[in-house]
Design a protein around this motif. Structure first.
Motif, PDB file in Angstrom:
ATOM      1  N   VAL A  11       0.827  -1.208   0.000  1.00  0.00           N
ATOM      2  CA  VAL A  11       0.000   0.000   0.000  1.00  0.00           C
ATOM      3  C   VAL A  11       0.862   1.260   0.000  1.00  0.00           C
ATOM      4  O   VAL A  11       0.604   2.206  -0.758  1.00  0.00           O
ATOM      5  N   GLU A  12       1.904   1.270   0.805  1.00  0.00           N
ATOM      6  CA  GLU A  12       2.750   2.456   0.914  1.00  0.00           C
ATOM      7  C   GLU A  12       3.572   2.699  -0.344  1.00  0.00           C
ATOM      8  O   GLU A  12       3.641   3.825  -0.848  1.00  0.00           O
ATOM      9  N   GLN A  13       4.207   1.648  -0.866  1.00  0.00           N
ATOM     10  CA  GLN A  13       5.181   1.808  -1.938  1.00  0.00           C
ATOM     11  C   GLN A  13       4.588   1.709  -3.342  1.00  0.00           C
ATOM     12  O   GLN A  13       5.064   2.382  -4.260  1.00  0.00           O
ATOM     13  N   GLN A  14       3.567   0.868  -3.511  1.00  0.00           N
ATOM     14  CA  GLN A  14       3.012   0.658  -4.849  1.00  0.00           C
ATOM     15  C   GLN A  14       1.782   1.509  -5.140  1.00  0.00           C
ATOM     16  O   GLN A  14       1.463   1.763  -6.303  1.00  0.00           O
ATOM     17  N   ILE A  15       1.082   1.916  -4.092  1.00  0.00           N
ATOM     18  CA  ILE A  15      -0.216   2.570  -4.289  1.00  0.00           C
ATOM     19  C   ILE A  15      -0.195   4.025  -3.835  1.00  0.00           C
ATOM     20  O   ILE A  15      -0.341   4.936  -4.654  1.00  0.00           O
ATOM     21  N   ALA A  16       0.025   4.265  -2.562  1.00  0.00           N
ATOM     22  CA  ALA A  16       0.062   5.638  -2.060  1.00  0.00           C
ATOM     23  C   ALA A  16       1.184   6.433  -2.714  1.00  0.00           C
ATOM     24  O   ALA A  16       1.006   7.606  -3.083  1.00  0.00           O
ATOM     25  N   ALA A  17       2.342   5.818  -2.904  1.00  0.00           N
ATOM     26  CA  ALA A  17       3.488   6.517  -3.489  1.00  0.00           C
ATOM     27  C   ALA A  17       3.250   6.898  -4.950  1.00  0.00           C
ATOM     28  O   ALA A  17       3.930   7.776  -5.480  1.00  0.00           O
ATOM     29  N   ARG A  18       2.266   6.257  -5.595  1.00  0.00           N
ATOM     30  CA  ARG A  18       1.958   6.566  -7.000  1.00  0.00           C
ATOM     31  C   ARG A  18       0.753   7.484  -7.139  1.00  0.00           C
ATOM     32  O   ARG A  18       0.233   7.665  -8.238  1.00  0.00           O
ATOM     33  N   GLY A  19       0.299   8.037  -6.041  1.00  0.00           N
ATOM     34  CA  GLY A  19      -0.712   9.076  -6.139  1.00  0.00           C
ATOM     35  C   GLY A  19      -2.123   8.716  -5.754  1.00  0.00           C
ATOM     36  O   GLY A  19      -3.027   9.550  -5.873  1.00  0.00           O
ATOM     37  N   ILE A  20      -2.358   7.496  -5.305  1.00  0.00           N
ATOM     38  CA  ILE A  20      -3.706   7.142  -4.833  1.00  0.00           C
ATOM     39  C   ILE A  20      -3.856   7.695  -3.414  1.00  0.00           C
ATOM     40  O   ILE A  20      -3.137   7.292  -2.503  1.00  0.00           O
ATOM     41  N   THR A  21      -4.791   8.609  -3.246  1.00  0.00           N
ATOM     42  CA  THR A  21      -4.920   9.300  -1.954  1.00  0.00           C
ATOM     43  C   THR A  21      -6.218   9.006  -1.216  1.00  0.00           C
ATOM     44  O   THR A  21      -6.345   9.385  -0.042  1.00  0.00           O
ATOM     45  N   MET A  29      -7.449  -1.822   0.952  1.00  0.00           N
ATOM     46  CA  MET A  29      -6.362  -2.644   0.432  1.00  0.00           C
ATOM     47  C   MET A  29      -5.366  -3.022   1.522  1.00  0.00           C
ATOM     48  O   MET A  29      -4.621  -3.990   1.382  1.00  0.00           O
ATOM     49  N   LEU A  30      -5.392  -2.281   2.597  1.00  0.00           N
ATOM     50  CA  LEU A  30      -4.541  -2.602   3.740  1.00  0.00           C
ATOM     51  C   LEU A  30      -5.118  -3.757   4.559  1.00  0.00           C
ATOM     52  O   LEU A  30      -4.386  -4.453   5.265  1.00  0.00           O
ATOM     53  N   THR A  31      -6.423  -3.954   4.455  1.00  0.00           N
ATOM     54  CA  THR A  31      -7.076  -4.976   5.275  1.00  0.00           C
ATOM     55  C   THR A  31      -7.404  -6.264   4.523  1.00  0.00           C
ATOM     56  O   THR A  31      -7.497  -7.330   5.144  1.00  0.00           O
ATOM     57  N   VAL A  32      -7.605  -6.207   3.201  1.00  0.00           N
ATOM     58  CA  VAL A  32      -7.970  -7.415   2.461  1.00  0.00           C
ATOM     59  C   VAL A  32      -6.724  -8.280   2.234  1.00  0.00           C
ATOM     60  O   VAL A  32      -5.737  -7.819   1.651  1.00  0.00           O
ATOM     61  N   PRO A  33      -6.732  -9.528   2.678  1.00  0.00           N
ATOM     62  CA  PRO A  33      -5.569 -10.410   2.566  1.00  0.00           C
ATOM     63  C   PRO A  33      -5.403 -10.962   1.144  1.00  0.00           C
ATOM     64  O   PRO A  33      -5.900 -12.045   0.816  1.00  0.00           O
ATOM     65  N   MET A  65      -3.296  -1.349 -10.173  1.00  0.00           N
ATOM     66  CA  MET A  65      -4.434  -1.248 -11.084  1.00  0.00           C
ATOM     67  C   MET A  65      -5.753  -1.419 -10.343  1.00  0.00           C
ATOM     68  O   MET A  65      -6.737  -0.729 -10.631  1.00  0.00           O
ATOM     69  N   VAL A  66      -5.782  -2.329  -9.379  1.00  0.00           N
ATOM     70  CA  VAL A  66      -6.979  -2.491  -8.539  1.00  0.00           C
ATOM     71  C   VAL A  66      -7.295  -1.175  -7.838  1.00  0.00           C
ATOM     72  O   VAL A  66      -8.449  -0.730  -7.795  1.00  0.00           O
ATOM     73  N   ALA A  67      -6.259  -0.538  -7.309  1.00  0.00           N
ATOM     74  CA  ALA A  67      -6.456   0.727  -6.598  1.00  0.00           C
ATOM     75  C   ALA A  67      -6.927   1.835  -7.531  1.00  0.00           C
ATOM     76  O   ALA A  67      -7.836   2.606  -7.193  1.00  0.00           O
ATOM     77  N   VAL A  68      -6.328   1.927  -8.714  1.00  0.00           N
ATOM     78  CA  VAL A  68      -6.705   2.964  -9.681  1.00  0.00           C
ATOM     79  C   VAL A  68      -8.175   2.815 -10.082  1.00  0.00           C
ATOM     80  O   VAL A  68      -8.938   3.787 -10.086  1.00  0.00           O
ATOM     81  N   MET A  69      -8.571   1.594 -10.423  1.00  0.00           N
ATOM     82  CA  MET A  69      -9.940   1.365 -10.879  1.00  0.00           C
ATOM     83  C   MET A  69     -10.948   1.616  -9.759  1.00  0.00           C
ATOM     84  O   MET A  69     -12.007   2.202  -9.979  1.00  0.00           O
ATOM     85  N   THR A  70     -10.591   1.181  -8.559  1.00  0.00           N
ATOM     86  CA  THR A  70     -11.490   1.383  -7.419  1.00  0.00           C
ATOM     87  C   THR A  70     -11.624   2.864  -7.093  1.00  0.00           C
ATOM     88  O   THR A  70     -12.741   3.370  -6.893  1.00  0.00           O
ATOM     89  N   ALA A  71     -10.504   3.574  -7.054  1.00  0.00           N
ATOM     90  CA  ALA A  71     -10.532   5.007  -6.750  1.00  0.00           C
ATOM     91  C   ALA A  71     -11.305   5.790  -7.806  1.00  0.00           C
ATOM     92  O   ALA A  71     -11.967   6.780  -7.486  1.00  0.00           O
ATOM     93  N   ALA A  72     -11.251   5.336  -9.059  1.00  0.00           N
ATOM     94  CA  ALA A  72     -11.937   6.040 -10.150  1.00  0.00           C
ATOM     95  C   ALA A  72     -13.453   6.014  -9.990  1.00  0.00           C
ATOM     96  O   ALA A  72     -14.164   6.878 -10.532  1.00  0.00           O
TER      97      ALA A  72
END
Length: 218
Positions: A11-21, A29-33, A65-72
């Motif tokens: 979450v920190e390095q692949q998602i938040a660091a790429r602009g998902i806020t 994504m921090l809780t789903v295993p 990509m999961v994060a981008v699509m979900t955030a969109a």
């Protein structure tokens, strides 16, 4: 392997660091295993920056990509969402943390069964899964506040537009079987649709009546 640490780093390095806020997306994504949604032989790679095979020529999408699509989808919490392509069930699980109910369609029975088993194990009870042609949507439960399609389509299936509520957002990859553009479509109050291109991507093909007829590369 400490999956909790690996998930936090993801979450920190692949998602938040790429602009998902969006804090709700990051929390989900921090809780789903994620490691539970891949085979045991791949669990050590579950939090890597890559898609992974899940069998049946399908994949679990890259975490970013999961994060981008979900955030969109810009979810608030009370939405009813259609997901096309249950696959491993991971994206389904992330969505279930963010909305009132997820309606997920999967065309491959064995994948739908596996996903249901893991989701039940995690006690995610706000998910309906149906084995069907995902390109036709889920008319009985329409309209939806959001539609997320985890497969590449040659065009935008008309059924998705018809099943999208006013103000709702449709997120899907559009293009040929080698390359797509992640696209967001928003239904306006006057009945028109606003179309936005988000980023280049590559997904498995969307197979069905309003998608590709097969997964043979064209």
């Amino acid at each position: 392997m400490d999956f909790t640490v690996a998930r936090r780093r993801m979450v920190e390095q692949q998602i938040a660091a790429r602009g998902i806020t969006d804090p709700r997306v990051l929390s989900a994504m921090l809780t789903v295993p994620r490691h539970l949604f891949v085979g045991t032989g791949l669990q050590s790679h579950a939090y890597s920056d890559a898609s992974l095979p899940i069998g049946e020529k399908q994949t679990i999408s890259q975490p970013y990509m999961v994060a981008v699509m979900t955030a969109a989808l810009e979810l608030k919490g009370e939405e009813r969402i259609l997901e096309v392509g249950t696959g491993s069930g991971y994206q389904t699980a992330v969505l279930s943390r963010l909305v009132k109910r997820v309606y997920s369609v999967e065309r491959i029975p064995i994948l739908a069964s596996r996903a249901r088993k893991v989701l039940d194990q995690l006690q995610m009870s706000n998910i309906n899964i149906k084995v069907s042609d995902g390109t036709v949507g889920w008319q009985d439960q329409a309209p939806f506040a959001g539609i997320l399609v985890a497969a590449g389509s040659p065009d935008v299936p008309k059924n998705y537009l018809q099943q999208l509520d006013v103000g709702g957002k449709l997120v899907l990859p559009v293009g040929d079987q080698q390359h797509q553009v992640l696209t967001r479509i928003i239904r306006q109050e006057d009945g028109t649709f606003k179309r936005e291109q988000l980023m280049d991507c590559r997904f498995v093909p969307l197979i069905g009546e309003q998608g590709w007829l097969s997964d043979a590369v064209t």
